[in-house]
Design an enzyme around this catalytic site. Structure first.
Site, mmCIF file in Angstrom:
data_model
loop_
_atom_site.group_PDB
_atom_site.id
_atom_site.type_symbol
_atom_site.label_atom_id
_atom_site.label_comp_id
_atom_site.label_asym_id
_atom_site.label_seq_id
_atom_site.Cartn_x
_atom_site.Cartn_y
_atom_site.Cartn_z
ATOM 1 N N LYS A 1 -5.279 -4.156 -22.127
ATOM 2 C CA LYS A 1 -5.806 -2.796 -22.314
ATOM 3 C C LYS A 1 -5.802 -2.402 -23.790
ATOM 4 C CE LYS A 1 -6.229 -1.443 -17.880
ATOM 5 N NZ LYS A 1 -6.362 -0.514 -16.812
ATOM 6 N N LYS B 1 -10.508 -10.727 -13.333
ATOM 7 C CA LYS B 1 -10.405 -9.958 -12.096
ATOM 8 C C LYS B 1 -11.436 -8.835 -12.060
ATOM 9 C CE LYS B 1 -7.167 -6.093 -12.629
ATOM 10 N NZ LYS B 1 -7.964 -5.072 -11.948
ATOM 11 N N LYS C 1 -11.998 -1.720 -12.311
ATOM 12 C CA LYS C 1 -12.694 -0.435 -12.417
ATOM 13 C C LYS C 1 -13.179 -0.218 -13.835
ATOM 14 C CE LYS C 1 -9.278 1.963 -9.930
ATOM 15 N NZ LYS C 1 -8.241 2.413 -10.839
HETATM 16 P P1 ATP Z 1 -8.259 -0.516 -14.180
HETATM 17 O O1 ATP Z 1 -9.222 -1.555 -14.658
HETATM 18 O O2 ATP Z 1 -8.608 0.890 -14.605
HETATM 19 O O3 ATP Z 1 -6.809 -0.868 -14.443
HETATM 20 P P2 ATP Z 1 -8.013 -1.555 -11.517
HETATM 21 O O4 ATP Z 1 -9.263 -2.018 -10.856
HETATM 22 O O5 ATP Z 1 -7.096 -2.576 -12.085
HETATM 23 O O6 ATP Z 1 -8.437 -0.471 -12.603
HETATM 24 P P3 ATP Z 1 -5.743 -0.027 -10.569
HETATM 25 O O7 ATP Z 1 -5.812 1.423 -10.195
HETATM 26 O O8 ATP Z 1 -5.134 -0.391 -11.868
HETATM 27 O O9 ATP Z 1 -7.226 -0.635 -10.475
HETATM 28 O O10 ATP Z 1 -5.000 -0.839 -9.422
HETATM 29 C C1 ATP Z 1 -4.850 -0.359 -8.091
HETATM 30 C C2 ATP Z 1 -4.413 -1.481 -7.165
HETATM 31 O O11 ATP Z 1 -5.497 -2.406 -6.979
HETATM 32 C C3 ATP Z 1 -3.254 -2.333 -7.697
HETATM 33 O O12 ATP Z 1 -2.408 -2.666 -6.612
HETATM 34 C C4 ATP Z 1 -3.916 -3.565 -8.231
HETATM 35 O O13 ATP Z 1 -3.067 -4.691 -8.234
HETATM 36 C C5 ATP Z 1 -5.050 -3.726 -7.234
HETATM 37 N N1 ATP Z 1 -6.174 -4.464 -7.821
HETATM 38 C C6 ATP Z 1 -6.886 -4.097 -8.903
HETATM 39 N N2 ATP Z 1 -7.856 -4.990 -9.152
HETATM 40 C C7 ATP Z 1 -7.742 -5.962 -8.216
HETATM 41 C C8 ATP Z 1 -8.461 -7.155 -7.944
HETATM 42 N N3 ATP Z 1 -9.469 -7.529 -8.704
HETATM 43 N N4 ATP Z 1 -8.074 -7.921 -6.893
HETATM 44 C C9 ATP Z 1 -7.044 -7.540 -6.106
HETATM 45 N N5 ATP Z 1 -6.315 -6.418 -6.309
HETATM 46 C C10 ATP Z 1 -6.663 -5.629 -7.342
HETATM 47 MG MG MG Z 2 -5.420 -1.969 -13.211
#
Ligand code: ATP
Ligand code: MG
Length: 326
Positions: A113, A195, A198
């Site tokens: 990040k 991965k 968002k």
């Molecule tokens: P950001 O990129 O803003 O960090 P994010 O997609 O990583 O967003 P988070 O809100 O940080 O989402 O994570 C919420 C939950 O979703 C956490 O338990 C995280 O481990 C899970 N998660 C996020 N991305 C993935 C993915 N690609 N595959 C499986 N689990 C995920």
């Molecule tokens: Mg995340």
């Protein structure tokens, strides 16, 4: 009753990775008996990256509605907004005093990040894992269902709990991450080495839960595939493995069954089938999401904050007494 805690940040659009890696497992746990579950909308984590206030306000409500539409039952689980309970920030401060710079510097999410937001590498972003530890430890959490990317943060939480307990006496439960093998790391459709996120640069990276079926279909048609033409999962086929995982988890069919179904067929046939599976899921989810009433959702969050607040206050009292804060 085993205690379960987890959360999602109200940033951008929730996607299939958030569902398949995390929320799907929350729903399964909360439907099995024997678990007491708390699901949080972690808005204090969200602001470690710049947020537009009106969008953030809307996103918090959208995450609550997403939990409900995906099957979290507010009668059985507690759902609340992190910033409604001041003990999260308070305990984070206290844990900051036992967390080491060197261990926080090792966190891969911080490194990623910080690269992504070079203009805003703030203290909150650095201390994110400490706040996450506070979230988990306030509720005597035993099980933290998360995606694979959060494993490191749950391990740090265990270390901090352990350190505090040895300094001041048994106060916190050491939690375990619950990471299911399938879906723990859904990869980006535009890049199967990263991965799904968002905060990805391109919306073609993810299928958002609120994408229209037409948009989702377009993203699937553009999704990267591997060389060759066989519909097979395996280490040498990262893109197909990812698409097969999504297909399997949404349809309930095993990867083996899907491979059999598409044996001798083309990538385009497989993508057509995947589009159907994804569209079914999205349509069903969005119908439930759109039927939810804002006022009722806000009432659920208020009720959740009351329940969680009582637990958090009692834990903070114990922490302060143990440390000599009068
Ligand atoms: P950001 O990129 O803003 O960090 P994010 O997609 O990583 O967003 P988070 O809100 O940080 O989402 O994570 C919420 C939950 O979703 C956490 O338990 C995280 O481990 C899970 N998660 C996020 N991305 C993935 C993915 N690609 N595959 C499986 N689990 C995920
Ligand atoms: Mg995340």
């Amino acid at each position: 009753m085993q205690k379960v805690f987890s959360g999602v940040q109200p940033t951008n659009n929730l996607h299939l990775g958030n569902y398949l890696g995390a929320i799907k497992n929350w729903v399964e746990l909360s439907r099995q008996g024997g678990y007491e579950s708390i699901f949080c909308i972690v808005d204090l984590h969200a602001i470690t990256v710049k947020q537009e206030p009106n969008t953030l306000r809307q996103n918090v409500l959208n995450v609550a509605k997403t939990y409900l539409a995906l099957g979290i039952d507010p009668g059985k689980s507690t759902i609340f907004v992190q910033s409604h309970i001041k003990e999260h920030a308070e305990l984070a401060w206290i844990l900051n005093t036992i967390a080491k710079l060197s261990e926080l510097e090792r966190m891969t999410q911080f490194k990623d990040k910080a690269k992504q937001h070079k203009e805003n590498i703030n203290m909150g972003l650095f201390g994110y894992p400490v706040l996450m530890a506070a979230d988990i430890l306030l509720y005597d959490t035993e099980v933290v269902p998360v995606g694979e990317d959060q494993k490191q943060h749950v391990e740090l939480t265990r270390d901090l709990a352990n350190r505090f307990n040895s300094l001041f006496g048994k106060t916190f439960v050491e939690p375990e991450a619950l990471i299911k093998k399938e879906g723990a790391r859904i990869m980006g459709l535009d890049d199967p080495t990263k991965k799904m996120s968002k905060s990805a640069a391109s919306p073609n990276n993810y299928i958002a839960l609120l994408d229209s079926p037409a948009v989702a279909a377009k993203k699937i048609s553009r999704a990267i595939t591997d060389s060759g033409s066989e519909i097979k999962s395996g280490a040498n086929k990262p893109a197909l493995t990812n698409l097969l995982t999504i297909y399997s988890l949404l349809s309930g069919e095993s990867v083996k069954e899907i491979e059999k179904e598409y044996a001798g067929k083309q990538y385009s046939d497989f993508k057509k089938g995947l589009t159907e599976v994804v569209t079914n899921f999205l349509t069903n989810f969005q119908t439930k999401f759109n039927a939810l009433d804002d006022t009722k959702v806000k009432a659920i969050l208020e009720d959740g904050a009351k329940k969680a607040g009582a637990i958090a206050q009692s834990k903070m009292k114990d922490v302060k007494t143990k440390m000599g804060l009068i």
